[in-house]
Enzyme design. Structure first.
Site, PDB file in Angstrom:
ATOM      1  N   HIS A  82       0.865  -1.043   0.151  1.00 52.93           N
ATOM      2  CA  HIS A  82       0.134  -0.078  -0.033  1.00 52.93           C
ATOM      3  C   HIS A  82       0.927   1.346  -0.026  1.00 52.93           C
ATOM      4  O   HIS A  82       1.553   1.472   0.968  1.00 52.93           O
ATOM      5  CB  HIS A  82      -0.965  -0.171   1.397  1.00 52.93           C
ATOM      6  CG  HIS A  82      -1.853   1.291   1.147  1.00 52.93           C
ATOM      7  ND1 HIS A  82      -1.982   1.941   2.558  1.00 52.93           N
ATOM      8  CD2 HIS A  82      -2.844   1.505   0.476  1.00 52.93           C
ATOM      9  CE1 HIS A  82      -2.866   2.798   2.254  1.00 52.93           C
ATOM     10  NE2 HIS A  82      -3.467   2.579   1.028  1.00 52.93           N
ATOM     11  N   HIS A  90      -0.912  10.425  -2.329  1.00 58.34           N
ATOM     12  CA  HIS A  90      -2.376  10.068  -2.060  1.00 58.34           C
ATOM     13  C   HIS A  90      -3.128  11.314  -1.765  1.00 58.34           C
ATOM     14  O   HIS A  90      -4.118  11.696  -2.270  1.00 58.34           O
ATOM     15  CB  HIS A  90      -2.268   9.338  -0.783  1.00 58.34           C
ATOM     16  CG  HIS A  90      -3.601   8.954  -0.128  1.00 58.34           C
ATOM     17  ND1 HIS A  90      -4.082   9.824   0.807  1.00 58.34           N
ATOM     18  CD2 HIS A  90      -4.440   7.975  -0.477  1.00 58.34           C
ATOM     19  CE1 HIS A  90      -5.406   9.302   0.892  1.00 58.34           C
ATOM     20  NE2 HIS A  90      -5.654   8.148   0.306  1.00 58.34           N
TER      21      HIS A  90
END
Length: 241
Positions: free
Chosen positions: A7, A49
């Site tokens: 991730h 992100h």
């Protein structure tokens, strides 16, 4: 067999969405890397992100308001630990180049559900095609219209919706829009839902699973991909099944 996706790279130990994090994910044995794609003011595809750079850099402001060269002047490592000072924000092309000759899959999340990035889908798919990696990339997004747009541009690339809350009959939703994959939050899954999706032929890539017991449950139920910050724990679960 379940694959372990890092991730934002190995973000449990290294600064997320940096080349160091991606390289370490590969070094530790992850079979895939999940990352987030946004776009700078001058149209560069970059990996970050948050819509703002405040949390993961020594700068402040929105990504879309900054040129790539302005972003390169910032530090994206020291927020994690001082020893990571000097890490820069990477471009998507740098990640594709890194994994091109390795047995690594990519899950690219298009971050355009809050900020609208014009033509980001076309740019991403063109770059994937330039690297001849259509068969090793999955595109996902919380913006399901964006996922469908990607699918219409290049049907060779697997595409699927990201979801946070429970969907009613997700297999019917997948079938209706002819998505290739499904990307639910892991807490929305149970054995029955997983089995229905598997019977439907829908590969499941779930996020963000950092608890050993949850990893074991998902692996035993045969889901295709676990997206995790804790690569070593996930790989040990995989080995011990």
């Amino acid at each position: 067999m379940t694959k372990i996706f890092a991730h934002r790279g190995y973000s449990g130990k290294y600064p997320e969405n940096t080349l160091k994090s991606f390289k370490k994910a590969i070094d530790y044995g992850a079979q895939g890397i999940e990352t987030d794609v946004q776009m700078s003011r001058d149209g560069e595809l970059i990996l970050i992100h948050d819509e703002k750079i405040d949390r993961t850099s020594n700068g402040t402001g929105y990504v879309f308001n900054m040129s790539y060269n302005e972003l390169l002047e910032l530090d994206f490592g020291e927020w994690k630990r001082k020893k990571f000072r000097g890490e820069k924000i990477p471009k998507l092309s740098e990640l594709l180049e890194l994994v091109q000759d390795k047995n690594i899959e990519l899950n690219l999340e298009i971050k355009n559900n809050i900020i609208h990035y014009p033509n980001i889908e076309e740019k991403i798919i063109t770059l994937i095609s330039d690297f001849q990696m259509e068969d090793r990339v999955i595109i996902s997004s919380f913006n399901h219209e964006s996922v469908l747009k990607c699918k219409s541009i290049n049907k060779k690339i697997r595409c699927g919706p990201l979801t946070y809350s429970n969907l009613i009959n997700p297999h019917k939703y997948i079938n209706e829009y002819k998505f290739d994959t499904f990307h639910p939050m892991y807490r929305s899954l149970d054995s029955e839902k997983i089995q229905v999706l598997k019977n439907n032929g829908t590969p499941i890539y779930t996020y963000t699973v950092d608890i050993k017991e949850e990893m074991n449950f998902l692996i035993k139920n045969g889901i295709e991909g676990i997206i995790t910050n804790e690569i070593e724990i996930a790989l040990s679960c995989l080995i011990n099944q």
